[in-house]
Design an enzyme around this catalytic site. Structure first.
Site, short mmCIF file in Angstrom:
data_model
loop_
_atom_site.label_atom_id
_atom_site.label_comp_id
_atom_site.label_asym_id
_atom_site.label_seq_id
_atom_site.Cartn_x
_atom_site.Cartn_y
_atom_site.Cartn_z
N CYS A 282 0.76 -1.25 0.20
CA CYS A 282 -0.11 -0.15 0.10
C CYS A 282 0.80 1.24 -0.01
O CYS A 282 0.54 2.16 -0.77
CB CYS A 282 -1.01 0.04 1.12
SG CYS A 282 -0.10 -0.36 2.86
N HIS B 240 -2.48 6.64 4.47
CA HIS B 240 -1.06 6.51 4.56
C HIS B 240 -0.45 7.86 3.91
O HIS B 240 -0.62 8.29 2.79
CB HIS B 240 -0.46 5.49 3.79
CG HIS B 240 -0.56 4.13 4.54
ND1 HIS B 240 -1.31 3.97 5.48
CD2 HIS B 240 -0.46 3.00 3.96
CE1 HIS B 240 -1.47 2.61 5.88
NE2 HIS B 240 -0.96 1.86 4.83
#
Length: 338
Positions: free
Chosen positions: A147, A239
């Site tokens: 990710c 993130h």
């Protein structure tokens, strides 16, 4: 319509797959698999739906299958949200049975004949599917990266023409990246955890393959180095990372390149109108304000400064996981591999 299924449909990434595929214009979601204790039961009876979107009622009555090759052998594509230890053998066996596997697992990302794809960055790497088939595999495996790697590589796409040889990245990663049961509350509240197992190694290794060159038979790694430090922070989704690149390009020229960036692909249902969004505000991007841009598929970049330094942010379970695999599958179909 192309018949598809989800392996590991009850977990965090599995639920995202179900959400994104429930009303897909190209894919018909016909099969969901999970553990033996869930097999034989209706999906609505075994899933603890935790996403911030409504449960897709049209999928509620699907009976969950065991996670086996035979359960998915009549499908065109399966989306894998399996743990790496299970995915290693099972994904290989499913591909050998003639099914395309779009995997979110880390098991095969660095296999020499498996494309590790971010569609806006390296669509030509899908040519490795031909390499797999030349070796006798009836199906194929295509992996999406970690990710954080996806966010980093998309943020680098507009910067590539300026050139660099060294990258340093410090991540601030959301707790959803560890799964529903991944971080105890007393560990993450009022805290930053400066370690995520194997994350730094993935971020330092995977971009070199993704941004490398494909010569028709194999990938030559990109000629730069990445140094990563990864941290878990008390954010649910999204993130964030601070990136340093050793390029001497003027900041104004780089910002203009970000604003003008257009990816080399188009026409895919989950391709956002902006793959990379440049934020002018000095305090952006922020996870709570920017993670759902482009339906969660846009990576936001801002705070571009001399050095060269910038901040990037993306939704880790959509752009960084299930959405990445779905976009890969759309690219695969558009290239007529299915």
């Amino acid at each position: 319509m192309i018949n598809v299924g989800v392996l590991g449909a009850t977990g965090a990434v599995g639920q995202r797959f179900v959400q994104l595929l429930a009303n897909h214009p190209w894919f018909r979601l016909t099969t969901l698999t999970a553990s033996d204790r869930s097999a034989g039961k209706r999906y609505e009876d075994v899933v603890n739906w935790r996403l911030d979107v409504p449960f897709p009622e049209e999928i509620a009555g699907l009976v969950v299958e065991p996670t086996t090759v035979s359960a998915v052998s009549d499908l065109d594509i399966v989306f894998s949200a399996l743990p790496a230890d299970i995915a290693t053998t099972l994904e290989t066996d499913i591909a050998a049975a003639g099914v395309g596997v779009c995997s979110n697992a880390s098991s095969h990302r660095m296999d020499r004949d498996v494309p590790l794809v971010v569609p806006e960055v390296n669509p030509d790497h899908l040519g490795l599917i031909d390499v797999q088939r030349d070796k006798g595999r009836d199906g194929f495996i295509v992996a999406n990266p970690n990710c954080s790697t996806i966010v980093l590589c998309l943020s680098l796409a507009p910067l590539m023409p300026f050139g660099f040889s060294n990258l340093t990245v410090a991540t601030m990663q959301a707790i959803s990246g560890a799964g529903f049961q991944g971080i105890p509350a007393m560990e993450i509240y009022d805290n930053v955890v400066p370690y995520i197992g194997s994350e730094e190694e993935k971020m330092e290794r995977e971009p070199l393959k993704i941004m490398g060159s494909f010569d028709g038979s194999e990938i030559q790694n990109a000629p730069f180095r990445v140094s990563a430090s990864c941290h878990r922070v008390p954010v649910i989704d999204g993130h964030t990372m601070a990136v340093w690149a050793d390029t001497r390009a003027p900041v104004a020229d780089v910002i203009e390149a970000y604003r003008a960036y257009t990816p080399p692909i188009s026409g895919l249902p989950h391709l956002p109108s902006e793959s990379v969004h440049y934020a002018d505000e000095p305090n952006r991007p922020q996870p709570r304000l920017d993670r759902n841009r482009g339906g969660g598929m846009t990576v936001s970049v801002g705070r571009m400064r001399e050095g060269l330094r910038y901040v990037a942010m993306g939704h880790n379970t959509i752009r960084g996981a299930a959405g990445a695999s779905v976009l890969n599958a759309e690219l695969i179909v558009s290239k007529k591999y299915v």
